[in-house]
Design a protein around this motif. Structure first.
Motif, PDB file in Angstrom:
ATOM      1  N   LEU A  22      -0.969  69.070  56.082  1.00  0.00           N
ATOM      2  CA  LEU A  22       0.478  69.121  56.246  1.00  0.00           C
ATOM      3  C   LEU A  22       0.800  69.615  57.656  1.00  0.00           C
ATOM      4  CD1 LEU A  22       1.613  70.710  52.860  1.00  0.00           C
ATOM      5  CD2 LEU A  22       0.910  68.380  53.377  1.00  0.00           C
ATOM      6  N   GLY A  23       2.026  69.349  58.109  1.00  0.00           N
ATOM      7  CA  GLY A  23       2.437  69.844  59.423  1.00  0.00           C
ATOM      8  C   GLY A  23       3.045  71.235  59.290  1.00  0.00           C
ATOM      9  N   ILE A  29       6.095  68.758  55.987  1.00  0.00           N
ATOM     10  CA  ILE A  29       5.977  70.027  56.716  1.00  0.00           C
ATOM     11  C   ILE A  29       6.028  71.183  55.713  1.00  0.00           C
ATOM     12  CG2 ILE A  29       6.949  71.420  58.595  1.00  0.00           C
ATOM     13  CD1 ILE A  29       6.139  68.531  59.450  1.00  0.00           C
ATOM     14  N   GLU A  30       5.154  72.164  55.911  1.00  0.00           N
ATOM     15  CA  GLU A  30       5.093  73.295  54.968  1.00  0.00           C
ATOM     16  C   GLU A  30       6.277  74.243  55.137  1.00  0.00           C
ATOM     17  OE1 GLU A  30       1.129  75.154  53.550  1.00  0.00           O
ATOM     18  OE2 GLU A  30       0.758  74.333  55.540  1.00  0.00           O
ATOM     19  N   THR A  31       7.232  74.179  54.206  1.00  0.00           N
ATOM     20  CA  THR A  31       8.385  75.099  54.175  1.00  0.00           C
ATOM     21  C   THR A  31       8.797  75.301  52.714  1.00  0.00           C
ATOM     22  OG1 THR A  31      10.071  73.382  54.188  1.00  0.00           O
ATOM     23  CG2 THR A  31       9.298  74.104  56.349  1.00  0.00           C
ATOM     24  N   LEU A  52      -1.115  63.746  50.879  1.00  0.00           N
ATOM     25  CA  LEU A  52      -2.254  64.104  51.734  1.00  0.00           C
ATOM     26  C   LEU A  52      -3.205  62.934  51.943  1.00  0.00           C
ATOM     27  CD1 LEU A  52      -3.568  67.711  51.017  1.00  0.00           C
ATOM     28  CD2 LEU A  52      -2.915  66.698  53.193  1.00  0.00           C
ATOM     29  N   LYS A  53      -3.391  62.140  50.880  1.00  0.00           N
ATOM     30  CA  LYS A  53      -4.309  60.988  50.972  1.00  0.00           C
ATOM     31  C   LYS A  53      -3.869  60.003  52.047  1.00  0.00           C
ATOM     32  CE  LYS A  53      -6.073  60.875  46.307  1.00  0.00           C
ATOM     33  NZ  LYS A  53      -5.511  60.657  45.012  1.00  0.00           N
ATOM     34  N   ASN A  54      -2.568  59.982  52.321  1.00  0.00           N
ATOM     35  CA  ASN A  54      -2.034  59.014  53.286  1.00  0.00           C
ATOM     36  C   ASN A  54      -1.781  59.597  54.672  1.00  0.00           C
ATOM     37  OD1 ASN A  54      -1.971  56.696  51.691  1.00  0.00           O
ATOM     38  ND2 ASN A  54      -0.129  57.412  50.645  1.00  0.00           N
ATOM     39  N   GLY A  92       1.775  63.391  61.341  1.00  0.00           N
ATOM     40  CA  GLY A  92       0.320  63.323  61.195  1.00  0.00           C
ATOM     41  C   GLY A  92      -0.193  61.910  60.975  1.00  0.00           C
ATOM     42  N   GLY A  93       0.650  60.923  61.339  1.00  0.00           N
ATOM     43  CA  GLY A  93       0.239  59.528  61.187  1.00  0.00           C
ATOM     44  C   GLY A  93       0.544  58.943  59.816  1.00  0.00           C
ATOM     45  N   LEU A  94       1.312  59.677  58.985  1.00  0.00           N
ATOM     46  CA  LEU A  94       1.654  59.216  57.626  1.00  0.00           C
ATOM     47  C   LEU A  94       2.270  57.821  57.658  1.00  0.00           C
ATOM     48  CD1 LEU A  94       2.169  60.020  54.572  1.00  0.00           C
ATOM     49  CD2 LEU A  94       4.407  60.802  55.337  1.00  0.00           C
TER      50      LEU A  94
END
Ligand code: NAP
Length: 248
Positions: free
Chosen positions: A214-215, A189-191, A206-208, A244-246
């Protein structure tokens, strides 16, 4: 939408990042909000001033979530100020990343105390009032890393994995009194917390991620609204991933 109208929520680490997004969404959904911070006093005061209204009072408390005594005092003050606590969100957390060979005892203790002992501290002291009210929702912010592990994060992963066992146990102890306890496992998550990560690490993540991004803190806050509201009244003891399905 008033999903939380009439409810009082206590959110730890509400000054920045995911915690601040939760404070904002809770107020938007009609809740009165008490939130804590550790060092960001000016930001916390500005947030409370910006959001507080007669219908949705918002108050920031300087309180170290890793301290048992501070948590006890905090719960007493919030109950005095707001009259009840319907929702506790254990969100405060830190990272002190390094490989295990280089990890100091202080790095281990700080992460375990801030991320895991805090969940015990806050939940224990808030529980009495919730059991008496025969109603409550405790939401613990864990991490996908607690499920997968991550090199350089043995302390962080251990603290977040511990939250899962705590959550399931408390759900079983308190369910008969209609007090629910669930965990959320965010991915990337972007923080501020992820801002300091190496660009190469971010690219590898990101590839995964099947959703290929990012969330946002707001997306985690939406899940917190659901778990704090009566819309989730039959959900307890669960871990919900928001990643995100990671996959690992
Ligand atoms: P952040 O931007 O670094 O914010 C952390 C918040 O926790 C701040 O409000 C900070 O207060 C507070 N805090 C830190 N130590 C504290 C203490 N001892 N007592 C009280 N408050 C304290 O972090 P974030 O990314 O929003 O993360 C929030 C939660 O989500 C954490 O539990 C984190 O582990 C979890 N999480 C995050 C991600 C992600 O990708 N960002 C992924 C999975 C899980 P001050 O402002 O006063 O310092």
């Amino acid at each position: 939408m008033d999903l939380l109208k009439g409810k009082v929520a206590l959110i730890t680490g509400g000054s920045r990042g995911i915690g601040q997004a939760i404070v904002r969404k809770y107020v938007a959904e009609g809740a009165a909000v008490a939130f804590t911070y550790h060092s960001s006093e000016a930001v916390a005061n500005a947030l409370a001033t910006e959001l507080s209204t007669p219908d949705t009072p918002v108050k920031g408390y300087k309180s170290d979530a890793s301290s048992y005594a501070a948590a006890e005092q905090l719960i007493t003050e919030v109950l005095q100020d707001f009259g009840k606590i319907d929702v506790v969100i254990n969100n405060a957390g830190v990272t002190r990343d390094t490989l295990l060979l280089r990890m100091t005892e202080a790095m281990w203790d700080e992460v375990l105390n801030t991320n895991l002992k805090s969940v015990f501290n806050l939940s224990k002291h808030a529980l009495k009032a919730m059991l008496k009210a025969r109603s409550g929702s405790i939401i613990n912010i864990s991490s996908i890393v607690g499920l997968t592990g991550n090199p350089g994060q043995a302390n962080y992963a251990a603290s977040k994995a511990g939250i899962f066992g705590f959550t399931k146990s408390l759900a079983k102890e308190a369910g008969s009194r209609n007090v629910r306890c669930n965990a959320i496992a965010p991915g990337f998550i972007e923080t501020d917390m992820t801002e300091k990560l190496d660009e190469k690490v971010k690219e590898a993540y990101l590839k995964n991620i099947p959703l290929n991004r990012l969330g946002s803190a707001e997306e985690v806050a939406d899940l917190c609204v659901f778990l704090g509201s009566d819309q989730s009244s039959y959900i307890t003891g669960q871990t919900i991933s928001i990643c995100g399905g990671l996959y690992d």
